[in-house]
Motif scaffolding. Sequence first.
Motif, PDB file in Angstrom:
ATOM      1  N   ALA A  20      48.733  39.712  49.110  1.00  0.00           N
ATOM      2  CA  ALA A  20      47.019  39.324  49.244  1.00  0.00           C
ATOM      3  C   ALA A  20      46.277  39.275  47.970  1.00  0.00           C
ATOM      4  O   ALA A  20      45.177  38.990  48.044  1.00  0.00           O
ATOM      5  N   THR A  21      46.978  39.268  46.950  1.00  0.00           N
ATOM      6  CA  THR A  21      45.818  39.039  45.796  1.00  0.00           C
ATOM      7  C   THR A  21      45.966  37.313  45.415  1.00  0.00           C
ATOM      8  O   THR A  21      46.707  36.622  45.854  1.00  0.00           O
ATOM      9  N   SER A  22      44.965  36.786  44.591  1.00  0.00           N
ATOM     10  CA  SER A  22      44.909  35.645  43.946  1.00  0.00           C
ATOM     11  C   SER A  22      45.252  35.400  42.499  1.00  0.00           C
ATOM     12  O   SER A  22      44.986  36.343  41.910  1.00  0.00           O
ATOM     13  N   ARG A  23      45.589  34.381  42.075  1.00  0.00           N
ATOM     14  CA  ARG A  23      46.392  34.170  40.772  1.00  0.00           C
ATOM     15  C   ARG A  23      45.094  34.049  39.953  1.00  0.00           C
ATOM     16  O   ARG A  23      44.976  34.486  38.845  1.00  0.00           O
ATOM     17  N   HIS A  24      44.139  33.205  40.475  1.00  0.00           N
ATOM     18  CA  HIS A  24      43.063  32.800  39.609  1.00  0.00           C
ATOM     19  C   HIS A  24      41.644  33.578  40.123  1.00  0.00           C
ATOM     20  O   HIS A  24      41.458  33.281  41.338  1.00  0.00           O
ATOM     21  N   TRP A  25      41.153  34.240  39.214  1.00  0.00           N
ATOM     22  CA  TRP A  25      39.796  35.100  39.748  1.00  0.00           C
ATOM     23  C   TRP A  25      38.786  35.388  38.689  1.00  0.00           C
ATOM     24  O   TRP A  25      39.141  35.286  37.667  1.00  0.00           O
ATOM     25  N   ASN A  26      37.583  35.656  39.012  1.00  0.00           N
ATOM     26  CA  ASN A  26      36.543  35.890  37.966  1.00  0.00           C
ATOM     27  C   ASN A  26      35.947  37.063  38.466  1.00  0.00           C
ATOM     28  O   ASN A  26      36.019  37.629  39.606  1.00  0.00           O
ATOM     29  N   MET A  27      35.410  37.720  37.484  1.00  0.00           N
ATOM     30  CA  MET A  27      34.554  39.037  37.405  1.00  0.00           C
ATOM     31  C   MET A  27      33.594  39.368  36.679  1.00  0.00           C
ATOM     32  O   MET A  27      33.388  38.626  35.388  1.00  0.00           O
ATOM     33  N   TRP A  28      32.451  39.691  37.217  1.00  0.00           N
ATOM     34  CA  TRP A  28      31.164  39.964  36.392  1.00  0.00           C
ATOM     35  C   TRP A  28      30.927  41.404  36.308  1.00  0.00           C
ATOM     36  O   TRP A  28      31.403  42.207  37.567  1.00  0.00           O
ATOM     37  N   LEU A  29      30.416  41.896  35.474  1.00  0.00           N
ATOM     38  CA  LEU A  29      30.285  43.270  35.107  1.00  0.00           C
ATOM     39  C   LEU A  29      28.792  43.587  34.431  1.00  0.00           C
ATOM     40  O   LEU A  29      28.675  42.914  33.500  1.00  0.00           O
ATOM     41  N   PHE A  30      28.288  44.681  34.826  1.00  0.00           N
ATOM     42  CA  PHE A  30      26.923  44.944  34.311  1.00  0.00           C
ATOM     43  C   PHE A  30      26.977  46.450  34.209  1.00  0.00           C
ATOM     44  O   PHE A  30      27.578  47.096  34.811  1.00  0.00           O
ATOM     45  N   GLN A  31      26.534  46.906  33.094  1.00  0.00           N
ATOM     46  CA  GLN A  31      26.640  48.409  32.833  1.00  0.00           C
ATOM     47  C   GLN A  31      25.545  48.776  32.103  1.00  0.00           C
ATOM     48  O   GLN A  31      25.036  48.380  30.889  1.00  0.00           O
ATOM     49  N   ALA A  32      24.865  50.028  32.460  1.00  0.00           N
ATOM     50  CA  ALA A  32      24.080  51.001  31.731  1.00  0.00           C
ATOM     51  C   ALA A  32      24.605  52.167  30.803  1.00  0.00           C
ATOM     52  O   ALA A  32      25.425  52.741  31.777  1.00  0.00           O
ATOM     53  N   ALA A  33      24.614  52.241  29.818  1.00  0.00           N
ATOM     54  CA  ALA A  33      25.237  53.483  29.250  1.00  0.00           C
ATOM     55  C   ALA A  33      24.400  54.510  28.248  1.00  0.00           C
ATOM     56  O   ALA A  33      23.376  53.799  27.484  1.00  0.00           O
ATOM     57  N   TYR A  34      24.592  55.657  28.152  1.00  0.00           N
ATOM     58  CA  TYR A  34      23.816  56.659  27.576  1.00  0.00           C
ATOM     59  C   TYR A  34      24.724  57.376  26.632  1.00  0.00           C
ATOM     60  O   TYR A  34      25.634  57.997  27.247  1.00  0.00           O
ATOM     61  N   ARG A  35      24.120  57.912  25.716  1.00  0.00           N
ATOM     62  CA  ARG A  35      24.609  59.020  24.762  1.00  0.00           C
ATOM     63  C   ARG A  35      23.617  59.716  24.246  1.00  0.00           C
ATOM     64  O   ARG A  35      22.450  59.359  23.839  1.00  0.00           O
ATOM     65  N   PHE A  36      24.500  60.913  23.824  1.00  0.00           N
ATOM     66  CA  PHE A  36      23.360  61.891  22.951  1.00  0.00           C
ATOM     67  C   PHE A  36      24.359  62.697  22.054  1.00  0.00           C
ATOM     68  O   PHE A  36      25.760  62.733  22.138  1.00  0.00           O
TER      69      PHE A  36
END
Lengths: 151, 397
Positions: free
Chosen positions: B381-397
């Motif tokens: 059921a998977t596709s050979r050609h695909w696109n992905m968008w990611l957004f991330q907020a990160a914090y550290r101390f």
Amino acid sequence: MIRAAHTMAHALLCSCLLFGVKTWAVTIIVNPSVTISSASQNAVRAMFAMKLLQWPDGQPVRVFVLPDDNPLHRTFCKEALDIYPYQLRQTWDRQIYSGTGQAPTEVGSEEEMLKKVASTPGALGYVRKVKPGDRVRTLSVSNPVRTFSAE
Amino acid sequence: MNRTYIKILVVALALAGHEMNANADSLPEGVQVHGFASQAVISTDHNNFFGNTENKASLDFTELGANISWRLNPSLQLSAQAVSRRAGETDNGSPRIDYATADYTIHASENTRFGLYLGKIKNPYGLYNETRDVAFTRPSILLPQSIYLDRIRNFVLSAPGMAVYGESVLPIGNLSYQFGVTRPDTSDRETEGTFLGKDRPGKLKSDAFYIGRILLEPGNGHFKLALTGVSMRAHYQPGAPDALLAGNIHFDAWVLSGQYNAENWVFTSEYAQNHINAQNFGAFLLNRAATGSSYYVQGTYRLTPRWSALARYDVTYRDNNDKDGQAFSALIGVPAYSRFAKDLTAGLSYELSNNWLLRGEFHHVDGTAWLPYSDNPNPAATSRHWNMWLFQAAYRF
């Protein structure tokens, strides 16, 4: 006459570069409990990287730094350590998030830096200039290429 | 075990740690507390990555961690870190001890240092593995999946054992090394999927995992050159009804890493080869050996002190003798494109402050070699050609 003075100044500048004598815009300071007055650039870099943790006499090193984006911190990294501030941050991050070391103590200003270094045994830090009456000592850095004199 | 409760604990520890760190004088001498947190939004046009992402936006990728370290004296440090990670069906957020290490420095002078790590220790695999869960230490939201395959992260990441480490200042530059022997957990679904085709009724158990890395940093770290070697032996304990016999897995890999650090540019490339040998599993998993290879080239550029951009091309082949996967597909019946992946990535980062980071990135992928099994249980059921968008907020101390 002016031309001769100009040539002389130029020659002087060249010889300074040639012999590597240069006064930096930053002075490395230590707590008076630190017994040495000069160290190699390798040793100073290793101490600020939090990898070399004791002075030659065995006393623990306590490192103080200004924030990453502080102009004096940037100057210090490039001139005294010959690395970019982000490289030092990467070294500390690798250590604190993999259990293999710690980060230095961050101070907010040069005044706080002077106060902390003066009051903490084994402390190491940096300021632009040391004034008479500051209860810290300067540490000169030597390496094969450049000699640093802290005036 | 009440997972929510432990998660609240991790967050509470992180917040408490942040309070203490902001006011470092309140911590005992030699004690430091640090932590990190991130939340991502992921969407794909085909296939699922870390959750139900196909034509949806998923919030199923979260990283949380907090650590404490105690420097008893210049030669001994004790440290431990707890991590909770949600990543679609591949990781459910249940907290685990990421490391619990005693670091004993045997010798330290300005030009030479060496010592021992004991306990649950982090593995130095390539340039990014040791802190791969801390968004701030990565160049992008996802590490190049060819070499830092998140599917097999569990046994590469950290494991109980011991290691020797050291560092020497040579005329050519800093030379550092670490060699370790550990016994990682290889019984999770994704690791079994990688070695045995899918999650099996029995358990894949590691016998020993050897890892070593040598890192040379000419020019005060402006250049980095590293070689990592890994070797693992594991055996399979069949379940009650099981098509597989008690077979063996041999896994060997090496990684060559190079990096150039300029004031505003960082150029990085890594090349890896791995060899998987599966033997004696019986008629339903024929003896097979395959050598796979991976590489990526990556450039990051600091546009302003706060903005930086990334471009990367990342390639992986599961079998060098069958790069297009046709032979494997004919034999096993899974899609040929599950045997390779070519990922073109572009990303943008904005550092709000020293503690906050925002990122966005786009992946254009040909192939599904590193697509998680658990998020895509039906390979057909998977596709050979695909696109992905990611957004991330990160914090550290």
